[in-house]
Scaffold this active site. Sequence first.
Site, PDB file in Angstrom:
ATOM      1  N   SER A 106       0.851  -1.210  -0.048  1.00  0.00           N
ATOM      2  CA  SER A 106      -0.038  -0.147  -0.134  1.00  0.00           C
ATOM      3  C   SER A 106       1.015   1.181   0.122  1.00  0.00           C
ATOM      4  O   SER A 106       0.668   2.262  -0.718  1.00  0.00           O
ATOM      5  CB  SER A 106      -0.794   0.162   1.146  1.00  0.00           C
ATOM      6  OG  SER A 106      -1.460  -1.231   1.376  1.00  0.00           O
ATOM      7  N   ASP A 128       0.988  -8.301  10.761  1.00  0.00           N
ATOM      8  CA  ASP A 128       2.212  -8.794  10.569  1.00  0.00           C
ATOM      9  C   ASP A 128       3.743  -7.997  11.229  1.00  0.00           C
ATOM     10  O   ASP A 128       4.773  -8.794  11.384  1.00  0.00           O
ATOM     11  CB  ASP A 128       2.700  -9.075   8.933  1.00  0.00           C
ATOM     12  CG  ASP A 128       1.564  -9.879   8.301  1.00  0.00           C
ATOM     13  OD1 ASP A 128       1.157 -10.487   8.969  1.00  0.00           O
ATOM     14  OD2 ASP A 128       1.425  -9.438   7.109  1.00  0.00           O
ATOM     15  N   ARG A 155      -2.245 -25.445  25.364  1.00  0.00           N
ATOM     16  CA  ARG A 155      -1.410 -25.889  26.164  1.00  0.00           C
ATOM     17  C   ARG A 155      -2.238 -26.876  27.130  1.00  0.00           C
ATOM     18  O   ARG A 155      -1.676 -27.701  27.648  1.00  0.00           O
ATOM     19  CB  ARG A 155      -0.823 -24.377  27.120  1.00  0.00           C
ATOM     20  CG  ARG A 155       0.211 -25.095  28.055  1.00  0.00           C
ATOM     21  CD  ARG A 155       0.901 -23.885  28.972  1.00  0.00           C
ATOM     22  NE  ARG A 155       1.994 -23.399  28.011  1.00  0.00           N
ATOM     23  CZ  ARG A 155       3.119 -23.978  27.849  1.00  0.00           C
ATOM     24  NH1 ARG A 155       3.505 -25.109  28.260  1.00  0.00           N
ATOM     25  NH2 ARG A 155       4.057 -23.583  27.068  1.00  0.00           N
ATOM     26  N   HIS A 217       5.202 -32.325  27.614  1.00  0.00           N
ATOM     27  CA  HIS A 217       4.225 -31.948  26.566  1.00  0.00           C
ATOM     28  C   HIS A 217       5.251 -30.567  25.991  1.00  0.00           C
ATOM     29  O   HIS A 217       6.231 -30.249  26.765  1.00  0.00           O
ATOM     30  CB  HIS A 217       2.910 -31.277  26.910  1.00  0.00           C
ATOM     31  CG  HIS A 217       2.968 -29.981  27.727  1.00  0.00           C
ATOM     32  ND1 HIS A 217       3.277 -29.938  29.194  1.00  0.00           N
ATOM     33  CD2 HIS A 217       2.816 -28.742  27.354  1.00  0.00           C
ATOM     34  CE1 HIS A 217       3.125 -28.880  29.527  1.00  0.00           C
ATOM     35  NE2 HIS A 217       2.855 -28.193  28.437  1.00  0.00           N
ATOM     36  N   GLU A 224       3.827 -19.058   9.347  1.00  0.00           N
ATOM     37  CA  GLU A 224       3.276 -19.412   8.117  1.00  0.00           C
ATOM     38  C   GLU A 224       4.260 -19.476   6.878  1.00  0.00           C
ATOM     39  O   GLU A 224       5.430 -18.797   7.006  1.00  0.00           O
ATOM     40  CB  GLU A 224       2.058 -18.707   7.916  1.00  0.00           C
ATOM     41  CG  GLU A 224       2.362 -17.215   7.420  1.00  0.00           C
ATOM     42  CD  GLU A 224       1.310 -16.311   6.811  1.00  0.00           C
ATOM     43  OE1 GLU A 224       0.069 -16.809   6.788  1.00  0.00           O
ATOM     44  OE2 GLU A 224       1.406 -15.212   6.708  1.00  0.00           O
TER      45      GLU A 224
HETATM   46  O1  F6P Z   1      -0.709  -9.295   5.771  1.00  0.00           O
HETATM   47  C1  F6P Z   1      -1.706  -9.911   6.370  1.00  0.00           C
HETATM   48  C2  F6P Z   1      -1.892 -11.317   6.294  1.00  0.00           C
HETATM   49  O2  F6P Z   1      -2.994 -11.858   7.251  1.00  0.00           O
HETATM   50  C3  F6P Z   1      -0.731 -12.290   6.274  1.00  0.00           C
HETATM   51  O3  F6P Z   1      -0.177 -12.700   7.768  1.00  0.00           O
HETATM   52  C4  F6P Z   1      -1.172 -13.551   5.695  1.00  0.00           C
HETATM   53  O4  F6P Z   1       0.080 -14.038   5.192  1.00  0.00           O
HETATM   54  C5  F6P Z   1      -2.154 -12.875   4.331  1.00  0.00           C
HETATM   55  O5  F6P Z   1      -2.530 -11.472   4.942  1.00  0.00           O
HETATM   56  C6  F6P Z   1      -3.370 -13.600   4.194  1.00  0.00           C
HETATM   57  O6  F6P Z   1      -4.107 -13.206   3.279  1.00  0.00           O
HETATM   58  P1  F6P Z   1      -5.272 -13.465   2.763  1.00  0.00           P
HETATM   59  O7  F6P Z   1      -6.390 -12.908   3.846  1.00  0.00           O
HETATM   60  O8  F6P Z   1      -5.435 -12.725   1.443  1.00  0.00           O
HETATM   61  O9  F6P Z   1      -5.483 -14.849   2.672  1.00  0.00           O
END
Ligand code: F6P
Length: 320
Positions: A106, A128, A155, A217, A224
């Site tokens: 953006s 993020d 947990r 545990h 991700e």
């Molecule tokens: O940038 C925010 C975010 O939630 C990231 O953490 C994630 O990788 C992505 O957007 C997911 O995007 P979408 O909502 O398009 O699946």
Amino acid sequence: MVKRIGVLTSGGDAPGMNAAIRAVTRSAIARGIEVVGIYDGFKGMYEGKMELLSTKSVSDVMIRGGTIIGTARLPEFKDESVRKVAIENLKKFEVEAVVVIGGDGSYRGAMALTNMGINCIGLPGTIDNDIVSTEYTIGFDTALNTVIQAIDKLRDTSSSHHRCSVVEVMGNRCGDLALYSGLSCGAEIIITPETGYDEVEVLNKLRYFEEVKHKNHAIVVISEKITDVEMLAQKISNATKFSGRATVLGHVQRGGSPTAFDRVLATRMGDKAVELLANNIGGQCVGMINNKIVSIDINEALAMPKASRKHLSELHERLV
Ligand code: F6P
């Protein structure tokens, strides 16, 4: 002085965006500047979806997650021809300058518009925390608290069953959500783009935790886009005494009422954006450094190196 400005939210929504929209709107009106809400980010600018906002339009929005003016991703905004149409629409609505709330994509759009004569100010709105020109982005704190609540719950069940929970969190190639949540929850292992990923090392560490530290545990927090967490959980079940279970927290991390921290951050940043536009300044983005609200050139911000989190990873290693 500028008479009418626009405000838009772009990219993934983030809790606190509404507090920023409210601050922009009310701060502008207090300065005698009108505000137009541009719906669905740059897409709405291209399609001419805008309307005048009043003080009342932004009543009761502070506590709401998401964004009341909608958001979208529009990769085509890189094309000058698309931006020209958007600028025509801004002119039709007499919008002279715009506050763009979103991530670094953006910011690029905001800079390109500024270069074409429409002053824009970028506000960091993303869960993020991947905008290096600010210590915190709007939405990060709320998402972090959502993640923490989820991990605390995992947990409970993980310890009752002597399991290893692998929790995948968002971050879009920035490890802050994983690192801060892992630290906050006492996770045994934190894997981020910055720490790197070595499957053998993860399995060895887990074996060490069960055999030497007698843990019954374990929690693994992983950013991700690193590995398939279902497969990792399966490998943990095969290679250790822990039974592995994977949880992908997903979009739940983006929702919810913003924390006080995000509301205050968004409010301060929104006001700063209007102050800059009122002074005829564009092409800058707002950040918070040492609890001070600052602004710097967008190009400079985009070129800044990411601050190291090594000290936090090392702290985690020492305490685990
Ligand atoms: O940038 C925010 C975010 O939630 C990231 O953490 C994630 O990788 C992505 O957007 C997911 O995007 P979408 O909502 O398009 O699946």
